[in-house]
Design a protein around this motif. Structure first.
Motif, PDB file in Angstrom:
ATOM      1  N   LEU A  81       0.830  -1.211   0.000  1.00  0.00           N
ATOM      2  CA  LEU A  81       0.000   0.000   0.000  1.00  0.00           C
ATOM      3  C   LEU A  81       0.860   1.254   0.000  1.00  0.00           C
ATOM      4  CD1 LEU A  81      -2.849  -0.972   2.507  1.00  0.00           C
ATOM      5  CD2 LEU A  81      -2.973  -0.887   0.011  1.00  0.00           C
ATOM      6  N   LEU A  82       2.010   1.215   0.653  1.00  0.00           N
ATOM      7  CA  LEU A  82       2.892   2.388   0.744  1.00  0.00           C
ATOM      8  C   LEU A  82       3.549   2.748  -0.584  1.00  0.00           C
ATOM      9  CD1 LEU A  82       4.585   1.976   4.235  1.00  0.00           C
ATOM     10  CD2 LEU A  82       3.120   3.857   3.486  1.00  0.00           C
ATOM     11  N   VAL A  83       3.541   1.841  -1.549  1.00  0.00           N
ATOM     12  CA  VAL A  83       4.095   2.144  -2.873  1.00  0.00           C
ATOM     13  C   VAL A  83       3.349   3.326  -3.490  1.00  0.00           C
ATOM     14  CG1 VAL A  83       4.293   1.260  -5.243  1.00  0.00           C
ATOM     15  CG2 VAL A  83       5.006  -0.155  -3.309  1.00  0.00           C
ATOM     16  N   ASN A  84       2.059   3.445  -3.191  1.00  0.00           N
ATOM     17  CA  ASN A  84       1.213   4.463  -3.812  1.00  0.00           C
ATOM     18  C   ASN A  84       0.931   5.675  -2.930  1.00  0.00           C
ATOM     19  OD1 ASN A  84       0.794   2.937  -6.238  1.00  0.00           O
ATOM     20  ND2 ASN A  84      -0.452   1.575  -5.011  1.00  0.00           N
ATOM     21  N   THR A  85       1.357   5.654  -1.697  1.00  0.00           N
ATOM     22  CA  THR A  85       1.067   6.756  -0.786  1.00  0.00           C
ATOM     23  C   THR A  85       2.117   6.791   0.317  1.00  0.00           C
ATOM     24  OG1 THR A  85      -0.630   7.743   0.630  1.00  0.00           O
ATOM     25  CG2 THR A  85      -0.495   5.350   0.635  1.00  0.00           C
ATOM     26  N   ASP A  86       2.147   7.863   1.060  1.00  0.00           N
ATOM     27  CA  ASP A  86       3.108   7.956   2.163  1.00  0.00           C
ATOM     28  C   ASP A  86       2.432   7.728   3.515  1.00  0.00           C
ATOM     29  OD1 ASP A  86       1.618  10.253   2.226  1.00  0.00           O
ATOM     30  OD2 ASP A  86       3.310  11.607   2.504  1.00  0.00           O
ATOM     31  N   LYS A  87       1.170   7.331   3.490  1.00  0.00           N
ATOM     32  CA  LYS A  87       0.419   7.135   4.725  1.00  0.00           C
ATOM     33  C   LYS A  87       0.298   5.650   5.058  1.00  0.00           C
ATOM     34  CE  LYS A  87      -2.451  11.103   3.677  1.00  0.00           C
ATOM     35  NZ  LYS A  87      -3.791  11.508   3.274  1.00  0.00           N
ATOM     36  N   SER A  88       0.644   5.303   6.285  1.00  0.00           N
ATOM     37  CA  SER A  88       0.456   3.925   6.738  1.00  0.00           C
ATOM     38  C   SER A  88      -1.028   3.708   7.013  1.00  0.00           C
ATOM     39  CB  SER A  88       1.269   3.665   8.005  1.00  0.00           C
ATOM     40  OG  SER A  88       1.082   2.346   8.430  1.00  0.00           O
ATOM     41  N   ARG A  89      -1.559   2.613   6.543  1.00  0.00           N
ATOM     42  CA  ARG A  89      -2.993   2.357   6.664  1.00  0.00           C
ATOM     43  C   ARG A  89      -3.357   1.397   7.787  1.00  0.00           C
ATOM     44  NH1 ARG A  89      -3.080   6.313   4.167  1.00  0.00           N
ATOM     45  NH2 ARG A  89      -3.802   6.624   2.064  1.00  0.00           N
ATOM     46  N   ILE A  90      -2.413   0.581   8.209  1.00  0.00           N
ATOM     47  CA  ILE A  90      -2.712  -0.447   9.206  1.00  0.00           C
ATOM     48  C   ILE A  90      -1.931  -0.135  10.473  1.00  0.00           C
ATOM     49  CG2 ILE A  90      -2.658  -2.898   9.748  1.00  0.00           C
ATOM     50  CD1 ILE A  90      -2.682  -3.395   6.674  1.00  0.00           C
ATOM     51  N   LYS A  91      -2.658   0.054  11.553  1.00  0.00           N
ATOM     52  CA  LYS A  91      -2.041   0.376  12.834  1.00  0.00           C
ATOM     53  C   LYS A  91      -1.992  -0.873  13.708  1.00  0.00           C
ATOM     54  CE  LYS A  91      -2.151   3.580  16.650  1.00  0.00           C
ATOM     55  NZ  LYS A  91      -2.743   4.742  17.257  1.00  0.00           N
ATOM     56  N   SER A  92      -0.835  -1.085  14.334  1.00  0.00           N
ATOM     57  CA  SER A  92      -0.646  -2.237  15.237  1.00  0.00           C
ATOM     58  C   SER A  92      -0.935  -1.853  16.666  1.00  0.00           C
ATOM     59  CB  SER A  92       0.804  -2.723  15.172  1.00  0.00           C
ATOM     60  OG  SER A  92       1.133  -3.123  13.904  1.00  0.00           O
ATOM     61  N   PHE A  93      -1.530  -2.760  17.397  1.00  0.00           N
ATOM     62  CA  PHE A  93      -1.689  -2.650  18.835  1.00  0.00           C
ATOM     63  C   PHE A  93      -1.007  -3.861  19.426  1.00  0.00           C
ATOM     64  CE2 PHE A  93      -4.883   0.112  17.199  1.00  0.00           C
ATOM     65  CZ  PHE A  93      -4.895   1.170  18.093  1.00  0.00           C
ATOM     66  N   ARG A  94       0.183  -3.641  19.925  1.00  0.00           N
ATOM     67  CA  ARG A  94       1.086  -4.720  20.354  1.00  0.00           C
ATOM     68  C   ARG A  94       0.377  -5.787  21.196  1.00  0.00           C
ATOM     69  NH1 ARG A  94       7.045  -4.587  21.096  1.00  0.00           N
ATOM     70  NH2 ARG A  94       7.509  -6.464  22.286  1.00  0.00           N
ATOM     71  N   GLY A  95       0.475  -7.015  20.710  1.00  0.00           N
ATOM     72  CA  GLY A  95      -0.087  -8.157  21.429  1.00  0.00           C
ATOM     73  C   GLY A  95      -1.599  -8.289  21.326  1.00  0.00           C
ATOM     74  N   GLU A  96      -2.256  -7.291  20.731  1.00  0.00           N
ATOM     75  CA  GLU A  96      -3.720  -7.319  20.653  1.00  0.00           C
ATOM     76  C   GLU A  96      -4.237  -7.566  19.240  1.00  0.00           C
ATOM     77  OE1 GLU A  96      -5.838  -4.292  22.752  1.00  0.00           O
ATOM     78  OE2 GLU A  96      -4.114  -3.923  24.043  1.00  0.00           O
ATOM     79  N   GLY A  97      -3.823  -6.715  18.303  1.00  0.00           N
ATOM     80  CA  GLY A  97      -4.332  -6.857  16.946  1.00  0.00           C
ATOM     81  C   GLY A  97      -4.020  -5.661  16.098  1.00  0.00           C
ATOM     82  N   TYR A  98      -4.887  -5.428  15.116  1.00  0.00           N
ATOM     83  CA  TYR A  98      -4.649  -4.394  14.114  1.00  0.00           C
ATOM     84  C   TYR A  98      -5.933  -3.637  13.808  1.00  0.00           C
ATOM     85  CZ  TYR A  98      -0.504  -7.220  13.421  1.00  0.00           C
ATOM     86  OH  TYR A  98       0.660  -7.921  13.628  1.00  0.00           O
ATOM     87  N   VAL A  99      -5.751  -2.390  13.367  1.00  0.00           N
ATOM     88  CA  VAL A  99      -6.871  -1.555  12.930  1.00  0.00           C
ATOM     89  C   VAL A  99      -6.501  -0.961  11.576  1.00  0.00           C
ATOM     90  CG1 VAL A  99      -8.199   0.553  13.378  1.00  0.00           C
ATOM     91  CG2 VAL A  99      -7.598  -0.959  15.268  1.00  0.00           C
ATOM     92  N   PHE A 100      -7.445  -1.034  10.633  1.00  0.00           N
ATOM     93  CA  PHE A 100      -7.220  -0.345   9.367  1.00  0.00           C
ATOM     94  C   PHE A 100      -7.604   1.095   9.569  1.00  0.00           C
ATOM     95  CE2 PHE A 100      -8.088   1.402   5.258  1.00  0.00           C
ATOM     96  CZ  PHE A 100      -7.063   0.879   4.489  1.00  0.00           C
TER      97      PHE A 100
END
Length: 100
Positions: A81-100
């Motif tokens: 996804l970063l190839v086309n933009t400079d914004k990270s889309r997926i956020k990590s929550f350590r040990g818990e999961g991910y949010v788009f």
């Protein structure tokens, strides 16, 4: 926004019928597993998707058996996804999961 088999969040569009993903109107090539993982994350936007849920729904196995695989696939999706933009889309929550 969810329209039947289409999800659009900001500049990322995902189409279940054709199994295509666009970021900033450019096609992003994902493997089948990466597509399913991104669909799961975007379907639950803005909720956290737990690592256990990803292991169950995407990998069809326990978290202990898929822990490293989840990290690897999330990292690959982020890079694609970063190839086309400079914004990270997926956020990590350590040990818990991910949010788009």
């Amino acid at each position: 926004m969810l329209i039947s088999d289409t999800i659009i969040i900001a500049d990322v569009e995902i189409f279940m019928g054709s199994r295509e993903v666009y970021c900033c109107k450019r096609l992003v090539t994902l493997t089948g597993l990466e597509f399913n993982l991104l669909w799961l994350l975007m379907s639950d936007f803005p909720q956290l998707v737990t690592r256990e849920s990803i292991a169950e729904h995407i990998f069809k196995r326990s978290l202990a058996d898929s822990n490293r695989s989840i990290n690897m696939h999330i990292s690959t999706i982020r890079k694609k996804l970063l190839v086309n933009t400079d914004k990270s889309r997926i956020k990590s929550f350590r040990g818990e999961g991910y949010v788009f």
